[in-house]
Design a protein around this motif. Structure first.
Motif, PDB file in Angstrom:
ATOM      1  N   MET A   1       9.578  -5.100 -16.848  1.00  0.00           N
ATOM      2  CA  MET A   1       8.478  -5.286 -16.783  1.00  0.00           C
ATOM      3  C   MET A   1       8.109  -4.105 -15.901  1.00  0.00           C
ATOM      4  O   MET A   1       6.879  -4.054 -16.286  1.00  0.00           O
ATOM      5  N   THR A   2       7.819  -2.960 -15.535  1.00  0.00           N
ATOM      6  CA  THR A   2       8.255  -1.937 -14.827  1.00  0.00           C
ATOM      7  C   THR A   2       7.538  -1.030 -15.515  1.00  0.00           C
ATOM      8  O   THR A   2       6.774  -0.050 -15.712  1.00  0.00           O
ATOM      9  N   LYS A   3       8.348  -0.698 -17.100  1.00  0.00           N
ATOM     10  CA  LYS A   3       7.811  -0.105 -18.080  1.00  0.00           C
ATOM     11  C   LYS A   3       6.095  -0.355 -18.276  1.00  0.00           C
ATOM     12  O   LYS A   3       5.658   0.281 -18.991  1.00  0.00           O
ATOM     13  N   PHE A   4       6.351  -1.544 -18.925  1.00  0.00           N
ATOM     14  CA  PHE A   4       4.688  -2.300 -18.981  1.00  0.00           C
ATOM     15  C   PHE A   4       3.806  -1.719 -17.911  1.00  0.00           C
ATOM     16  O   PHE A   4       2.952  -0.933 -18.515  1.00  0.00           O
ATOM     17  N   ILE A   5       4.133  -1.491 -16.883  1.00  0.00           N
ATOM     18  CA  ILE A   5       3.223  -1.349 -16.006  1.00  0.00           C
ATOM     19  C   ILE A   5       2.794  -0.233 -15.693  1.00  0.00           C
ATOM     20  O   ILE A   5       0.907   0.553 -16.462  1.00  0.00           O
ATOM     21  N   LEU A   6       3.954   0.981 -16.407  1.00  0.00           N
ATOM     22  CA  LEU A   6       4.041   2.435 -16.362  1.00  0.00           C
ATOM     23  C   LEU A   6       3.099   2.296 -17.334  1.00  0.00           C
ATOM     24  O   LEU A   6       2.176   3.508 -17.286  1.00  0.00           O
ATOM     25  N   THR A   7       3.353   1.928 -18.800  1.00  0.00           N
ATOM     26  CA  THR A   7       2.970   2.783 -20.258  1.00  0.00           C
ATOM     27  C   THR A   7       1.601   2.260 -19.485  1.00  0.00           C
ATOM     28  O   THR A   7       0.150   2.609 -20.172  1.00  0.00           O
ATOM     29  N   ALA A   8       0.715   0.881 -19.178  1.00  0.00           N
ATOM     30  CA  ALA A   8      -0.493   0.378 -19.050  1.00  0.00           C
ATOM     31  C   ALA A   8      -1.257   1.272 -17.750  1.00  0.00           C
ATOM     32  O   ALA A   8      -1.898   1.606 -18.670  1.00  0.00           O
ATOM     33  N   LEU A   9      -0.783   2.109 -17.138  1.00  0.00           N
ATOM     34  CA  LEU A   9      -1.193   2.749 -16.252  1.00  0.00           C
ATOM     35  C   LEU A   9      -1.771   4.233 -16.658  1.00  0.00           C
ATOM     36  O   LEU A   9      -2.348   4.593 -16.872  1.00  0.00           O
ATOM     37  N   VAL A  10      -0.637   4.848 -17.713  1.00  0.00           N
ATOM     38  CA  VAL A  10      -0.623   5.652 -17.937  1.00  0.00           C
ATOM     39  C   VAL A  10      -1.849   5.720 -19.131  1.00  0.00           C
ATOM     40  O   VAL A  10      -2.875   6.092 -19.343  1.00  0.00           O
ATOM     41  N   VAL A  11      -2.032   4.700 -20.389  1.00  0.00           N
ATOM     42  CA  VAL A  11      -2.819   4.578 -21.003  1.00  0.00           C
ATOM     43  C   VAL A  11      -4.249   4.910 -20.119  1.00  0.00           C
ATOM     44  O   VAL A  11      -5.234   5.053 -20.995  1.00  0.00           O
ATOM     45  N   ALA A  12      -4.360   4.044 -19.022  1.00  0.00           N
ATOM     46  CA  ALA A  12      -5.719   3.710 -18.627  1.00  0.00           C
ATOM     47  C   ALA A  12      -5.977   5.088 -17.713  1.00  0.00           C
ATOM     48  O   ALA A  12      -7.279   5.717 -17.791  1.00  0.00           O
TER      49      ALA A  12
END
Length: 67
Positions: A1-12
């Motif tokens: 779940m942490t990887k998903f949040i980090l990836t979403a943050l980078v994309v944002a």
């Protein structure tokens, strides 16, 4: 779940940067041997010299405004 949040943050964070990207400018290039002119975004090789530009279209008709 942490990887998903980090990836979403980078994309944002990087999304707006990618949306402001512009295409490369076009330039007139002159053949050193024949003087022939052509329009290209990239250098054509050692036998060509950049003549003028930059332009915003592939026909080298619309100059880019200077910043």
């Amino acid at each position: 779940m942490t990887k998903f949040i980090l990836t979403a943050l980078v994309v944002a964070l990087l999304g707006p940067i990618a949306l402001h990207a512009e295409p490369a400018p076009w330039y007139h290039w002159r053949s050193k041997s024949t003087g022939t002119m052509t329009c290209s975004q990239t250098p054509l090789g050692p036998g060509w010299a950049r003549a003028d530009g930059p332009y915003r279209d592939a026909r080298c008709e619309k100059p880019l405004p200077t910043k």
